[in-house]
Every structure is written in structure tokens, then in C-alpha cells.
Enzyme design. Structure first.
Site, short mmCIF file in Angstrom:
data_model
loop_
_atom_site.label_atom_id
_atom_site.label_comp_id
_atom_site.label_asym_id
_atom_site.label_seq_id
_atom_site.Cartn_x
_atom_site.Cartn_y
_atom_site.Cartn_z
N THR A 409 0.85 -1.20 0.00
CA THR A 409 0.00 0.00 0.00
C THR A 409 0.88 1.24 0.00
O THR A 409 2.07 1.18 0.27
CB THR A 409 -0.96 0.02 1.21
OG1 THR A 409 -1.64 -1.23 1.29
CG2 THR A 409 -1.96 1.13 1.14
N SER A 475 -10.79 -3.68 5.02
CA SER A 475 -9.49 -3.06 4.83
C SER A 475 -9.03 -2.43 6.14
O SER A 475 -9.84 -2.17 7.04
CB SER A 475 -9.56 -1.98 3.75
OG SER A 475 -8.38 -1.21 3.71
#
Length: 613
Positions: A409, A475
Site C-alpha cells: 500500500t 481493509s
């Protein structure tokens, strides 16, 4: 986290100049310098990469706002950070609009194909599929949300069109960027996975070899893909020839000769055509008189950070000894994670008790479980957010294990001269995603669906994060914006899988309660309490605090590094501070439109944000 007057780490040294735009990457022989701190006026950008920061800064200098610059920087990260982000993935976009004073969020999370079922990750014997096999498969590929996120951000908040904001990234992909040690290392770590897929090996292992530090890496395929989106809009991603290529690649990934068969994916043209980036109400809590906004489900970031802050609000951390304050932080983090694992998922499919999780009554009840002297044995049970709160109850909730989650990420933070802020976390999940490159298109597809739980921990009880048709996997991304009496004060976020939540939490507590500057709070040694048997912690954290905390019953496991945050803070006198990670993941890059470090005395960077009483 530290007490006033007690320093765990030195303040990051102030640079005399912000990041310059520099020459094109193709003309450089060494990677551009990464400057982790900048103070100035006219707007700011902080990312993990100097080229992406420069692209975003150029948009601000040409009159674009924070939304325009955020999309431009994100597109550039798709070039220079292709193993962490790109149009084959998704993310969450949190935005403060200075004109209205409102914080809004865009949910660009990937969705499961309509053909996915709760047992899609189980083998013929009903056992969970090997995780590595699942990652390197078409089955892990969710419907990408990043292009729709860019479209929605520009439509709702921007002042420039997609063609203009993609211009910098197109040039970067076409002309190339200079390979640094981080890019080479990440390629090396993924080499085996990349060699499984010929299109990926051809692109990211040019000539069959790892790219050398100092060489120029070009991606003309991605430049052409970006030009297509610039000319035709993001509908070109969700329909037409590009959509056909994405679907064909996910459904039947081409493997190199001699490699095991890769599980086929379920993604279809119908899934792409149906995808929507969604507006959602942000999570919101008050902490020390400040308003903290984050991302609601299907992200667990906003709710878990907020729940932990609600618990910590009940303690005068700034007046505690360091060990007492950190002990409290570790216990609150574990409790919040216990509730996250038990209750948070896509609220279109499961009933998330968000209001109760963030309520004062629930926070007070949960803090009953925090012994000021002794760590509770981990994992702790979840609480019961049922609205009926009283004196410290016996544990009534279940212990629910945390599922697997990638640690890649990337995060970027942007502010403009008008005070608009974008806090944007985007991802393709694992470093290198699924490893599957769309041939001729220049980008890797995500493996986001491995964020689902492959099987319920207990088949007799509800599981909030099992796969389902069209569902968005839970998430941990935690883009965050903090307001002070309605005015913007700071914004931040980080990569790191589930450690994103604790990185953002620890940074906020360090900045607000610990009398650290934002740069100090970002660079401080980290720990990550996620309700496991042991707390992940960096070596310096263990060296400084490990003995005292172990004596209280905490158990630590050493992790080389946790997170790589970026953030922006608004300072008195109209100044803005941009800060990025100075060391972790190769360091980040912060810049301002007009640097003032040579023009005036730098203000005190670490005043209390609010009354800590």
C-alpha cells in the site's frame, strides 16, 4: 509516544530547501533526493516518492487544488510505486473542503466478482487454500476501484480534468524514472512471483534481470494506458478493449512454462461495468477537543483508530510516565482490534454496530478491561456494543482472530493554498499485488480478495469478512483528517496492512499527547498492538521500552519496520508543514510550493494541539 521533556527520538533535521522539480528522470544518473520535511506556503505534498511528490506539486503550482494534485500524485505513484499502487487496485480518499468546512470520503475499494461465494477460497476438501497460491492467482483479483476513485474525486472536488492531471504521470512513464534501492529490493523480493507471469517478467525484469540502481526504468505501456484514460475518460477502463484485456488476464493468467497452474479468476465484464466508487459518511470522534475523521466500513481503519482514541480520551496521557502511557496505548489498541475483528466488514452485507463502537458508553465499558499495572493476556475478547453499558462487566464477547492482510500500500497527503486537504491511501494489496500484469497495458492486478477471511473461525457464529458476490473485503487503510474548531489542523495516513491502524493511532497520540512535532511522531519507534499473542515492535522500541513493558506482561516480537507515514499540518501564521517517513521503506518525500525555511525563524513545531485534560 513520550512524556514532556522525554525524547525517544531526535527531531528530524530541518532541510534548508524543499524538493525541487529537478530534471526529467531520463537525464539523471542517481535517484532524486528524498527530503522528509518541508515548511512553507501555497500548498504541500507528501508521498513516499520524490517524483510523485514533484508531479503533485507541479499541479498545485499551476493552480490546481488538493484533489487535482492528489490524483496526479497517485497516478505518478502508479509509475514509480507499481508494486504498491496503480489502476489495477483500489483505495480510500478522504477530503476536507475548505469552502464548506465538510469532510467527505470516497470508497474506491475493490469488489468481489458476482460469481464469488463464501467458499471460493476453499479447496476440494473444504480446507482454506494455501495463502501464497491464492495471492498469485486470478481468484484474488477484485474489481479495481482506483480509476473510478480518480474520476469521482475530480468531479466532486477538483478544478482540472483527468487529461490535465494525468499529464505528469504520462511523462514519467514515457521518459522513465531513476531506479533507487527500494525499487530494486522490492523487485528482488518479488522476482520468483514475477517470473511466473511472462508479461510481468518482461516489464519488471528487463532483459531477464533485476533493474540496477541508477538505471532508468520506463513503462511506455502504462503511458499509453494513461493516455487512453486521459482521452476517453475512465469508462475506457470499465468497458471496451482495455476491459476485455483486464478480464481475460484475470480469468486465465498466462503462466511461464514449467510453473504450476495458476487458479483462474472470476472477474467478468459485468463486474467491471457495474463498479461504482461510493460516497460514504466519514467516521468521527472528538479527541482532546479535536475532531478526528476517518474512513468508515468496509475500512476498519476509521472505526478502530476512533475506538482506541475514545478509550485513551479517558486518560491524561500527557501527564503520565512514558511506560504508563505506552502501556495504556497498547491495551487500548488490543481492545479496539478485538472489536474490529468481531464486528467490522462491508456494511452492505453485515450489520456493523458502528455508532455503538464509537460511543462514549462503550469506550468507558471497554476501558474497564485496562489494568494500569498489568497487561491482559492476549488475545482479549471482543466487547458487546449493544447500547447497554454499566459498571465493568465480565467479558461477554468472542475472541475472533485477525485474518491475513498484505503489508504494502501507499499513502499520500496533499493540501492547497485555500486549505483543502486530500488524505488518500491506495493499494494493490501485497507488494507486487497478484503478480499478474495485464499484457501490453503496463500495470499489475490487485490481490485484494485475499483480505477476505477464507473460512469462518467458528462455523456456528456470524463472520463479518467472508467473501460474497459484490462484497468489498475489510481493509485497514486509515486516511485521517483532524480539524480544530472547524479549521484544518493535520492529515495523515500510512501503508502497512493491519499495522496501518496502529501507525496512524500512535502518530496521532504522539503528536497530540506526546508534545512531539508531526515529524517526530512519524519517525518515532513503533509498536503495533493488534490483539495477537505478541505485539509487533521495531528494534528501537524494544530497546528503549521493552524491559519495562515486558515486566508488566507485554510480549513482543521484533519487526524491522512498521509503516511509512506521510502527513501535513497547518501551522500558525498561514504556514503548512509537510512530513514524510525519513527512513522506513527507503524514506519519503515532502515538499511545499514556496519554502520559507530560509526566510524566517521556524516556529515551534511541537506545541500541544489541544488541552489534554
Amino acid at each position: 509516544m513520550r512524556h514532556r521533556g522525554t525524547t525517544l527520538v531526535a527531531l528530524v533535521g530541518l532541510s534548508a530547501g524543499a524538493l525541487a522539480a529537478g530534471a526529467p528522470a531520463s537525464a539523471q544518473t542517481t535517484p532524486p533526493a528524498k527530503v522528509p520535511l518541508a515548511i512553507g506556503r501555497g500548498g504541500a505534498v507528501a508521498t513516499v516518492d520524490p517524483d510523485a511528490t514533484a508531479v503533485g506539486l507541479d499541479v498545485l503550482r499551476r493552480g490546481g487544488n488538493a484533489a487535482d494534485a492528489a490524483v496526479a500524485a497517485a497516478a505518478a505513484l502508479g509509475v514509480t510505486e507499481p508494486y504498491s499502487a496503480g489502476i489495477g487496485g483500489g483505495g480510500f480518499f478522504v477530503y476536507y473542503d475548505a469552502a464548506s468546512g465538510e469532510v467527505s470520503t470516497i470508497d474506491g475499494r475493490e469488489t468481489a466478482p458476482l460469481a464469488m461465494r463464501a467458499d471460493s477460497f476453499l479447496d476440494a476438501d473444504g480446507e482454506p487454500m494455501d495463502f501464497t497460491t491464492a495471492v498469485r492467482s486470478g481468484l484474488s483479483v477484485g474489481t479495481p476501484g482506483t480509476p473510478r476513485t480518480w474520476e469521482r474525486a475530480l468531479e466532486e472536488f477538483g478544478t482540472r480534468d483527468l487529461e490535465e492531471v494525468l499529464d505528469g504521470a504520462i511523462g514519467l512513464a514515457q521518459d522513465g524514472f531513476t531506479v533507487d534501492e527500494t525499487f530494486r529490493q522490492q523487485t528482488a523480493e518479488n522476482e520468483e512471483k514475477f517470473r511466473t507471469f511472462p508479461a510481468t517478467a518482461e516489464l519488471f525484469l528487463p532483459g531477464g534481470r533485476l533493474p540496477e540502481v541508477g538505471s532508468v526504468f520506463r513503462n511506455p505501456d502504462l503511458a499509453r494506458t494513461y493516455r487512453l484514460l486521459a482521452q476517453e475518460g475512465v469508462d475506457a477502463f470499465y468497458s471496451g478493449d482495455l476491459a476485455d484485456d483486464v478480464v481475460a488476464t484475470a480469468q486465465d493468467p498466462a503462466e511461464a512454462p514449467g510453473t504450476p497452474d495458476v487458479p483462474a479468476g472470476l472477474l467478468t465484464r459485468t463486474d467491471l461495468a457495474a463498479y461504482a466508487a461510493l460516497d460514504r459518511e466519514p467516521t468521527h470522534v472528538r479527541y482532546r477537543g479535536l475532531d478526528v475523521y476517518g474512513m468508515a466500513p468496509p475500512s476498519s481503519g476509521g472505526s478502530t483508530v476512533a475506538e482506541a482514541l475514545n478509550q485513551l480520551e479517558r486518560y491524561r496521557l500527557s501527564s503520565m510516565r512514558v511506560t504508563d502511557a505506552v502501556h495504556t496505548y497498547l491495551e487500548a489498541g488490543a481492545l479496539a482490534f478485538a472489536d474490529r475483528n468481531a464486528y467490522v466488514g462491508d456494511d452492505a452485507y453485515v450489520q456493523v454496530p458502528l455508532q455503538e463502537l464509537l460511543s462514549d458508553g462503550f469506550a468507558t465499558e471497554r476501558t474497564c478491561a485496562i489494568d494500569p499495572a498489568v497487561a491482559a493476556p492476549k488475545p482479549v475478547a471482543a466487547g458487546v456494543p449493544d447500547g447497554e453499558y454499566g459498571p465493568c462487566p465480565a467479558a461477554r464477547g468472542e475472541v475472533v482472530a485477525e485474518g491475513a492482510e498484505g503489508t504494502s500500500t501507499t499513502h499520500l497527503t496533499v493540501a492547497d493554498a485555500d486549505g483543502n486537504i486530500a488524505s488518500y491511501t491506495l493499494t494493490i494489496e501485497a507488494t507486487g499485488g497478484s503478480g499478474i500484469t495485464v499484457p501490453g497495458r503496463g500495470f499489475i492486478l490487485n490481490n485484494e480478495l485475499t483480505d477476505f477471511d477464507f473460512a469462518p473461525a467458528d462455523i456456528t457464529k456470524p463472520a463479518p469478512n467472508l467473501p460474497a458476490p459484490g462484497k468489498r473485503p475489510r481493509s485497514s487503510m486509515s486516511p485521517t483528517i483532524v480539524l480544530d474548531q472547524g479549521e484544518p489542523r493535520l492529515a495523515l495516513g500510512s501503508p502497512g496492512g493491519s499495522t496501518i491502524i496502529t501507525t496512524v493511532l500512535q502518530t496521532l497520540v504522539g503528536r497530540i499527547d506526546g508534545n512531539m512535532s508531526l515529524a517526530e511522531a512519524i519517525s518515532a519507534p513503533r509498536s503495533s498492538p493488534r490483539n495477537g499473542a505478541a505485539v509487533s515492535a521495531e528494534p528501537e522500541f524494544i530497546e528503549v521500552l521493552g524491559d519495562d513493558l515486558t515486566a508488566r506482561g507485554h510480549v513482543f516480537t521484533e519487526t524491522a519496520e512498521i509503516g511509512a507515514a506521510t502527513g501535513i499540518e497547518f501551522l500558525p501564521g498561514g504556514l503548512v508543514l509537510a512530513a514524510a517517513e525519513p527512513v522506513r521503506r527507503g524514506g519519503g518525500s515532502a515538499a511545499v510550493v514556496r519554502d520559507v525555511l530560509d526566510e524566517q525563524e521556524v516556529p515551534d513545531l511541537a506545541p500541544q494541539l489541544a488541552d489534554a485534560s
